[in-house]
Scaffold this motif. Structure first.
Motif, PDB file in Angstrom:
ATOM      1  N   ALA A  28     -22.279 -52.563 -47.392  1.00 30.54           N
ATOM      2  CA  ALA A  28     -22.600 -51.344 -46.653  1.00 30.54           C
ATOM      3  C   ALA A  28     -21.892 -51.324 -45.302  1.00 30.54           C
ATOM      4  O   ALA A  28     -21.397 -50.289 -44.853  1.00 30.54           O
ATOM      5  N   ALA A  29     -21.845 -52.468 -44.643  1.00 30.90           N
ATOM      6  CA  ALA A  29     -21.171 -52.551 -43.351  1.00 30.90           C
ATOM      7  C   ALA A  29     -19.682 -52.297 -43.493  1.00 30.90           C
ATOM      8  O   ALA A  29     -19.064 -51.644 -42.631  1.00 30.90           O
ATOM      9  N   ALA A  30     -19.076 -52.791 -44.572  1.00 27.14           N
ATOM     10  CA  ALA A  30     -17.649 -52.548 -44.800  1.00 27.14           C
ATOM     11  C   ALA A  30     -17.385 -51.054 -44.963  1.00 27.14           C
ATOM     12  O   ALA A  30     -16.407 -50.524 -44.416  1.00 27.14           O
ATOM     13  N   GLN A  31     -18.243 -50.369 -45.688  1.00 20.79           N
ATOM     14  CA  GLN A  31     -18.087 -48.924 -45.839  1.00 20.79           C
ATOM     15  C   GLN A  31     -18.201 -48.224 -44.494  1.00 20.79           C
ATOM     16  O   GLN A  31     -17.428 -47.318 -44.179  1.00 20.79           O
ATOM     17  N   ALA A  32     -19.166 -48.653 -43.679  1.00 14.96           N
ATOM     18  CA  ALA A  32     -19.357 -48.044 -42.361  1.00 14.96           C
ATOM     19  C   ALA A  32     -18.146 -48.291 -41.468  1.00 14.96           C
ATOM     20  O   ALA A  32     -17.715 -47.401 -40.725  1.00 14.96           O
ATOM     21  N   ILE A  33     -17.584 -49.499 -41.513  1.00 15.42           N
ATOM     22  CA  ILE A  33     -16.398 -49.815 -40.713  1.00 15.42           C
ATOM     23  C   ILE A  33     -15.225 -48.943 -41.136  1.00 15.42           C
ATOM     24  O   ILE A  33     -14.495 -48.401 -40.296  1.00 15.42           O
ATOM     25  N   ASN A  34     -15.047 -48.770 -42.442  1.00 12.63           N
ATOM     26  CA  ASN A  34     -13.928 -47.975 -42.940  1.00 12.63           C
ATOM     27  C   ASN A  34     -14.061 -46.503 -42.558  1.00 12.63           C
ATOM     28  O   ASN A  34     -13.065 -45.800 -42.384  1.00 12.63           O
ATOM     29  N   GLU A  35     -15.283 -46.030 -42.439  1.00  9.56           N
ATOM     30  CA  GLU A  35     -15.515 -44.630 -42.102  1.00  9.56           C
ATOM     31  C   GLU A  35     -15.573 -44.379 -40.604  1.00  9.56           C
ATOM     32  O   GLU A  35     -15.150 -43.327 -40.114  1.00  9.56           O
ATOM     33  N   GLN A  36     -16.126 -45.362 -39.851  1.00  8.39           N
ATOM     34  CA  GLN A  36     -16.435 -45.106 -38.439  1.00  8.39           C
ATOM     35  C   GLN A  36     -15.822 -46.111 -37.472  1.00  8.39           C
ATOM     36  O   GLN A  36     -15.974 -45.949 -36.259  1.00  8.39           O
ATOM     37  N   SER A  37     -15.173 -47.150 -37.965  1.00  7.74           N
ATOM     38  CA  SER A  37     -14.618 -48.253 -37.194  1.00  7.74           C
ATOM     39  C   SER A  37     -15.693 -49.305 -36.918  1.00  7.74           C
ATOM     40  O   SER A  37     -16.901 -49.022 -37.008  1.00  7.74           O
ATOM     41  N   ALA A  38     -15.245 -50.508 -36.567  1.00  6.88           N
ATOM     42  CA  ALA A  38     -16.193 -51.601 -36.299  1.00  6.88           C
ATOM     43  C   ALA A  38     -17.054 -51.292 -35.089  1.00  6.88           C
ATOM     44  O   ALA A  38     -18.249 -51.596 -35.063  1.00  6.88           O
ATOM     45  N   LYS A  39     -16.455 -50.700 -34.065  1.00  9.46           N
ATOM     46  CA  LYS A  39     -17.213 -50.340 -32.868  1.00  9.46           C
ATOM     47  C   LYS A  39     -18.226 -49.243 -33.163  1.00  9.46           C
ATOM     48  O   LYS A  39     -19.306 -49.198 -32.565  1.00  9.46           O
ATOM     49  N   GLY A  40     -17.884 -48.334 -34.079  1.00 11.98           N
ATOM     50  CA  GLY A  40     -18.776 -47.219 -34.384  1.00 11.98           C
ATOM     51  C   GLY A  40     -19.900 -47.563 -35.343  1.00 11.98           C
ATOM     52  O   GLY A  40     -20.897 -46.843 -35.422  1.00 11.98           O
TER      53      GLY A  40
END
Length: 414
Positions: A28-40
């Protein structure tokens, strides 16, 4: 830090549940990083994606930075594993083909719901020390292993050329998820064959030479200082990502106040959009100037490629990386990506005309155009590599990877 799935496998049910939940959080975190960046990425968003509360996520990862680092660790480990499998093959071409096949199979499994995406590495440099140093060492190990697909360079020139090939290969496999969704899954095998044909034999027809013209991209500056402002911002955003490049850092880079930032633009989103439009306008200008050149379509296409690589390697560069758009509002992002797609189609049109006249090899122009987009999009990352040799040599080495393919050494004699 434990890699994904590295927790000891025992018969104890709690251990299996712990590992399964941790894996779900990482996915889930990988999907979030790909969509919003690691900072986001936020714990709340990751928790929502896996049906947990935020406190439950912190049981597995105490800090958001720990979770992002674990995602990047997993990506690096997966790349290492695919490269290890590819290196078993006996020849460079067979190794590259195997590495591409492994990536295509992974993307097909993701499409079927049998696997999850791993985090893209564009935000890796935005991490803080000491984690940043460890992750960058991991990335350098991946790069060196990719370069070893071609064996050990006999000379420094061979090593330089293999480095260019490694970078273009990696960037193309990172770029695949951006455009592969335009094809039905049953077409993936065909796409793989067509992309491998470009890697194996290049774009130029047999006997074609590398004699591009460098075209004049000098901007007509409408507002004093604006070009320098957008240039500094583009460099920082490319290096640190949308969220990592703060307004304060951009202002400090130019030795101006934050107030000066808002003199040029109303908000940070406006800055990213302005930088991206600047980049797209630069690429389009190169294509238009190339279209006006005399000579065959290979000469025109190679002139556009060489001009944009010269721009990326020079003090006038870089172009904005597409990954920087992850922090922009979806509607704006869609409009900018649509313009980027028009640029790719223009490359495809140039190649189609070249195929008809015989100056360009009979390749799939849509697939080859995306390979070119990956090459020009990421060339800025090779500016340090390019600075170690004459500019024309750096351009020729880097462009040869797709001009003549990943296994043709003729450029060494230039």
């Amino acid at each position: 830090m434990e890699a994904l799935g590295a927790i000891d496998s025992t018969a104890d049910g709690s251990t299996k549940r712990f590992r399964a939940k941790r894996d779900a959080i990482l996915a889930a975190a990988a999907q979030a990083i790909n969509e919003q960046s690691a900072k986001g990425m936020t714990f709340a968003d990751v928790a929502r994606r896996v049906g947990l509360n935020t406190t439950s996520v912190t049981y597995y990862f105490k800090r958001k930075e720990d979770l992002a680092a674990a995602c990047f660790d997993y990506t690096l480990e997966q790349l290492q594993a695919m490269l290890d499998e590819a290196l078993i093959e006996p020849t460079p071409q067979a190794r590259v083909a195997r590495y591409l096949a492994l990536n295509m199979d992974r993307l097909a499994r993701i499409q079927r719901g049998e696997a999850t995406s791993f985090a893209v590495l564009s935000d890796l440099r935005a991490m803080e020390e000491p984690v940043l140093g460890r992750l960058m060492n991991g990335w350098r190990d991946v790069f060196r292993k990719t370069r070893s697909l071609w064996g050990i360079g006999q000379t420094r020139a061979h090593t330089d050329l293999y480095g260019a090939r490694a970078h273009v290969l990696l960037e193309n496999t990172f770029w695949l998820p951006i455009w592969l969704g335009r094809y039905d899954p049953d077409q993936y095998a065909r796409v793989e064959d067509r992309l491998m044909a470009v890697f194996a034999h290049g774009i130029a027809a047999d006997g074609a030479a590398w004699t591009p013209a460098l075209l004049d991209l000098a901007p007509a500056e409408a507002e004093p200082g604006r070009e320098a402002f957008l240039l500094a911002a583009t460099r920082l955003i490319n290096e640190l990502g949308y969220r990592g490049a703060s307004v304060q850092k951009i202002a400090s880079q130019l030795n101006v106040t934050k107030g000066s930032f808002y003199h040029h633009l109303d908000a940070k989103d406006d800055l990213v959009i302005a930088c991206y439009k600047r980049s797209l306008a630069t690429i389009t200008k190169a294509q238009r100037l190339a279209d006006a050149e005399s000579g065959d379509h290979w000469h025109r296409l190679s002139s556009a490629i060489a001009t944009l690589l010269d721009f990326q390697f020079s003090d006038r560069g870089p172009l904005m990386r597409t990954t920087a758009l992850s922090g922009v509002a979806p509607g704006v992002r869609s409009a900018l990506v649509a313009r980027s797609n028009r640029i790719a189609r223009r490359y495809a049109g140039m190649m189609s005309d070249g195929i008809a006249e015989g100056s360009i090899r009979a390749i799939d122009p849509l697939v080859a155009a995306q390979a070119l987009m990956a090459l020009q999009n990421a060339a800025f990352d090779m500016r340090k590599w390019a600075s170690t040799m004459p500019r024309d040599r750096a351009i020729a080495f880097y462009a040869s990877t797709l001009a003549f393919g990943l296994f043709d050494d003729r450029v060494l004699s230039l």
